[in-house]
Design a protein around this motif. Structure first.
Motif, PDB file in Angstrom:
ATOM      1  N   HIS A 105       0.797  -1.224   0.000  1.00  7.17           N
ATOM      2  CA  HIS A 105       0.000   0.000   0.000  1.00  7.17           C
ATOM      3  C   HIS A 105       0.833   1.280   0.000  1.00  7.17           C
ATOM      4  O   HIS A 105       0.281   2.353  -0.242  1.00  7.17           O
ATOM      5  CB  HIS A 105      -0.919   0.019   1.228  1.00  7.17           C
ATOM      6  CG  HIS A 105      -1.727  -1.228   1.399  1.00  7.17           C
ATOM      7  ND1 HIS A 105      -2.747  -1.577   0.540  1.00  7.17           N
ATOM      8  CD2 HIS A 105      -1.656  -2.229   2.324  1.00  7.17           C
ATOM      9  CE1 HIS A 105      -3.275  -2.726   0.931  1.00  7.17           C
ATOM     10  NE2 HIS A 105      -2.640  -3.141   2.010  1.00  7.17           N
ATOM     11  N   HIS A 131      -3.563   1.383 -18.979  1.00  2.54           N
ATOM     12  CA  HIS A 131      -4.181   2.599 -19.518  1.00  2.54           C
ATOM     13  C   HIS A 131      -3.155   3.706 -19.777  1.00  2.54           C
ATOM     14  O   HIS A 131      -3.399   4.873 -19.498  1.00  2.54           O
ATOM     15  CB  HIS A 131      -5.267   3.101 -18.567  1.00  2.54           C
ATOM     16  CG  HIS A 131      -6.211   2.033 -18.100  1.00  2.54           C
ATOM     17  ND1 HIS A 131      -6.870   1.191 -18.974  1.00  2.54           N
ATOM     18  CD2 HIS A 131      -6.587   1.665 -16.845  1.00  2.54           C
ATOM     19  CE1 HIS A 131      -7.633   0.354 -18.275  1.00  2.54           C
ATOM     20  NE2 HIS A 131      -7.469   0.612 -17.001  1.00  2.54           N
ATOM     21  N   GLU A 133      -0.294   4.232 -18.289  1.00  2.00           N
ATOM     22  CA  GLU A 133       0.611   4.503 -17.177  1.00  2.00           C
ATOM     23  C   GLU A 133       1.458   3.264 -16.907  1.00  2.00           C
ATOM     24  O   GLU A 133       0.962   2.135 -16.987  1.00  2.00           O
ATOM     25  CB  GLU A 133      -0.166   4.888 -15.914  1.00  2.00           C
ATOM     26  CG  GLU A 133      -0.912   6.207 -16.042  1.00  2.00           C
ATOM     27  CD  GLU A 133      -1.551   6.627 -14.728  1.00  2.00           C
ATOM     28  OE1 GLU A 133      -1.058   6.196 -13.654  1.00  2.00           O
ATOM     29  OE2 GLU A 133      -2.542   7.378 -14.766  1.00  2.00           O
ATOM     30  N   LYS A 151      -1.976   2.438  -2.512  1.00  2.00           N
ATOM     31  CA  LYS A 151      -3.409   2.410  -2.229  1.00  2.00           C
ATOM     32  C   LYS A 151      -4.224   2.829  -3.443  1.00  2.00           C
ATOM     33  O   LYS A 151      -5.328   2.331  -3.678  1.00  2.00           O
ATOM     34  CB  LYS A 151      -3.726   3.340  -1.052  1.00  2.00           C
ATOM     35  CG  LYS A 151      -3.222   2.855   0.293  1.00  2.00           C
ATOM     36  CD  LYS A 151      -3.610   3.831   1.384  1.00  2.00           C
ATOM     37  CE  LYS A 151      -3.111   3.362   2.749  1.00  2.00           C
ATOM     38  NZ  LYS A 151      -3.460   4.316   3.825  1.00  2.00           N
ATOM     39  N   GLU A 152      -3.662   3.758  -4.224  1.00  2.00           N
ATOM     40  CA  GLU A 152      -4.389   4.284  -5.384  1.00  2.00           C
ATOM     41  C   GLU A 152      -4.385   3.315  -6.554  1.00  2.00           C
ATOM     42  O   GLU A 152      -5.156   3.480  -7.511  1.00  2.00           O
ATOM     43  CB  GLU A 152      -3.776   5.615  -5.826  1.00  2.00           C
ATOM     44  CG  GLU A 152      -3.817   6.717  -4.776  1.00  2.00           C
ATOM     45  CD  GLU A 152      -2.770   6.531  -3.683  1.00  2.00           C
ATOM     46  OE1 GLU A 152      -1.773   5.815  -3.925  1.00  2.00           O
ATOM     47  OE2 GLU A 152      -2.963   7.069  -2.578  1.00  2.00           O
ATOM     48  N   GLY A 153      -3.510   2.316  -6.519  1.00  2.00           N
ATOM     49  CA  GLY A 153      -3.393   1.405  -7.643  1.00  2.00           C
ATOM     50  C   GLY A 153      -2.651   2.048  -8.801  1.00  2.00           C
ATOM     51  O   GLY A 153      -2.027   3.107  -8.674  1.00  2.00           O
ATOM     52  N   ALA A 155      -3.236   3.565 -12.440  1.00  2.00           N
ATOM     53  CA  ALA A 155      -4.276   4.072 -13.352  1.00  2.00           C
ATOM     54  C   ALA A 155      -5.658   3.575 -12.929  1.00  2.00           C
ATOM     55  O   ALA A 155      -6.490   3.216 -13.762  1.00  2.00           O
ATOM     56  CB  ALA A 155      -3.963   3.661 -14.787  1.00  2.00           C
ATOM     57  N   GLY A 156      -5.861   3.530 -11.614  1.00  2.00           N
ATOM     58  CA  GLY A 156      -7.147   3.099 -11.088  1.00  2.00           C
ATOM     59  C   GLY A 156      -7.318   1.598 -10.967  1.00  2.00           C
ATOM     60  O   GLY A 156      -8.353   1.128 -10.485  1.00  2.00           O
ATOM     61  N   GLU A 157      -6.322   0.830 -11.399  1.00  2.00           N
ATOM     62  CA  GLU A 157      -6.398  -0.624 -11.326  1.00  2.00           C
ATOM     63  C   GLU A 157      -5.665  -1.122 -10.082  1.00  2.00           C
ATOM     64  O   GLU A 157      -4.568  -0.656  -9.766  1.00  2.00           O
ATOM     65  CB  GLU A 157      -5.775  -1.265 -12.566  1.00  2.00           C
ATOM     66  CG  GLU A 157      -6.425  -0.849 -13.875  1.00  2.00           C
ATOM     67  CD  GLU A 157      -7.795  -1.466 -14.067  1.00  2.00           C
ATOM     68  OE1 GLU A 157      -8.197  -2.311 -13.244  1.00  2.00           O
ATOM     69  OE2 GLU A 157      -8.477  -1.105 -15.056  1.00  2.00           O
ATOM     70  N   ASN A 158      -6.260  -2.057  -9.386  1.00  2.00           N
ATOM     71  CA  ASN A 158      -5.663  -2.638  -8.189  1.00  2.00           C
ATOM     72  C   ASN A 158      -4.648  -3.690  -8.606  1.00  2.00           C
ATOM     73  O   ASN A 158      -5.001  -4.831  -8.923  1.00  2.00           O
ATOM     74  CB  ASN A 158      -6.746  -3.251  -7.303  1.00  2.00           C
ATOM     75  CG  ASN A 158      -6.186  -3.784  -5.985  1.00  2.00           C
ATOM     76  OD1 ASN A 158      -5.072  -3.444  -5.598  1.00  2.00           O
ATOM     77  ND2 ASN A 158      -6.971  -4.602  -5.302  1.00  2.00           N
ATOM     78  N   THR A 174      -3.435  -8.794  -9.128  1.00  2.00           N
ATOM     79  CA  THR A 174      -4.479  -8.086  -8.395  1.00  2.00           C
ATOM     80  C   THR A 174      -4.629  -8.832  -7.072  1.00  2.00           C
ATOM     81  O   THR A 174      -4.967 -10.026  -7.076  1.00  2.00           O
ATOM     82  CB  THR A 174      -5.814  -8.099  -9.144  1.00  2.00           C
ATOM     83  OG1 THR A 174      -5.695  -7.319 -10.330  1.00  2.00           O
ATOM     84  CG2 THR A 174      -6.925  -7.508  -8.286  1.00  2.00           C
TER      85      THR A 174
END
Length: 399
Positions: A105, A131, A133, A151-153, A155-158, A174
């Motif tokens: 994280h 995406h 990044e 925590k943010e992953g 490009a929004g992906e975990n 993931t």
């Protein structure tokens, strides 16, 4: 002094030493240079480590009380055995959580300009992108935490990068199984491959399998993300705004304990990884079966579709003009060496047509191809074949 008190003292002291030694033998991975325990035994100890630690502490206290209040035993022997117990207890029970502090994280990523201050242009990076990044992970930087993400992953992906220096392999996952989010820690290594654990369920997770131990290697697994290797200069060319994972050791003024401790651990880890790279035999002598189709330390590009496993060497791909139309697990696949970026990519080909050319981003003569998410870039053959003995080697192209 009664004979009974003497017996209690010595049994407690030796019992404490035995339990501490067991924690060291089974859970302190460096001990596997000397003693190799079966997987089942290691897991038994891991599941019961807290109870074993408490029992060891109680036994030491009993031995200390019988020494101090009843004069049982020998002061010199008591402190010698206590010191040995403390060392083995710390090494097996406490040290793994300090030595290998996973950063699922809170990993820190830096710009390419910042990374250049500590990395050479030829530094090999394990790369994931989403995406547009991208993140690159140098081996010696991700060597200590073994797990890096934010925590943010991405490009929004975990997605997190997991890394095993003994296998020379990063796998992007993931951190979820059946929709349940995992909190990954680092446990040990078994047969020269990283074992993590899920702090929520307490279940170990072998990096190669990505499954919880109680489910076995074919149980539900963490979803994989495509990853690949390339040098820093190529990463900058492909992703000029990409980020690089760095794991700087704290300054002495910030944290004197970690400043010394992390440097010591880095030296130990670097030595082990250097041995693994240079010597024919695996650093930890826990691999018993060897497949001589390739030299032990050949770096392979392992990939599977379902239960069909194949290992390719970079030279084999280059010898076929840098492009292979192959079939794995009943699906058409393309393996390509991208000479302009010194990187190997493996892609799905669902077009039903022959691929004549494919670029680094997957652009081809039939349209854009998606990377195969199960490709493991530059893993050591000796470790790969140990976990996947059914693997094919350098499967020839389709005719």
């Amino acid at each position: 002094m009664s004979f009974l008190i003497q017996c209690i003292h010595w049994l407690a002291l030796l019992g404490c030493f035995y339990l501490s030694l067991r924690l060291f033998r089974d859970l302190a991975d460096l001990s596997q240079w000397i003693v190799q325990t079966p997987r089942k035994v290691t897991m038994w100890t891991f599941y019961r480590r807290h109870k074993i630690a408490i029992a060891a502490g109680i036994l030491w206290l009993i031995s200390a009380l019988t020494l101090w209040f009843s004069g049982a035993g020998s002061v010199v022997i008591f402190w010698i055995i206590s010191a040995l117990s403390a060392f083995t207890f710390y090494s097996g029970y406490i040290n793994p959580t300090i030595m290998m502090r996973a950063q699922q994280h809170n990993a820190r990523y830096f710009s390419i300009d910042e990374a250049r201050e500590s990395l050479s242009p030829d530094t090999s990076l394990i790369v994931i992108d989403a995406h547009g990044e991208a993140r690159g992970h140098p081996d010696d930087q991700i060597l200590r935490p073994h797990v890096a993400g934010t925590k943010e992953g991405l490009a929004g992906e975990n997605v997190v990068m997991t890394y095993c220096g003994l296998t020379n392999m990063g796998i992007a996952y993931t951190p979820e199984i059946d929709g349940e989010t995992l909190d990954l820690g680092v446990m040990t290594q078994i047969e020269n491959n990283l074992v993590m654990w899920d702090k929520k369920t307490g279940q170990p997770i072998q990096q190669f399998w990505g499954t919880r131990e109680d489910a076995g290697p074919r149980g539900p697994r963490m979803p994989e993300w495509p990853s690949y290797r390339m040098p820093l200069w190529a990463f900058e060319k492909a992703f000029p705004n990409g980020k690089i994972f760095l794991n700087p050791i704290p300054n002495f003024t910030d944290n004197p304990f970690l400043a010394i401790y992390d440097r010591l651990i880095h030296i130990i880890f670097t030595h082990a990884i250097s041995d693994q790279a240079k010597k024919e035999e695996p650093t930890f002598p826990t691999i018993k079966k060897f497949d001589k189709r390739l030299p032990n330390k050949t770096k392979i590009y392992g990939v599977n579709i379902g239960d069909d496993y194949v290992a390719y060497t970079e030279d084999f791909i280059k010898d076929h003009d840098g492009l292979l139309n192959i079939q794995i697990g009943g699906r058409d696949i393309v393996a390509a060496y991208h000479s302009d970026l010194d990187s190997v990519g493996i892609y799905y080909n669902d077009s039903g047509r022959q691929i004549n050319n494919v670029q680094f981003g997957g652009e081809s003569n039939v349209g854009k191809l998606a990377r195969v998410e199960t490709m493991k870039p530059e893993a050591y053959w000796v470790v790969w074949q140990n976990f996947f003995p059914e693997t094919d080697v350098n499967r020839p192209p389709l005719t």
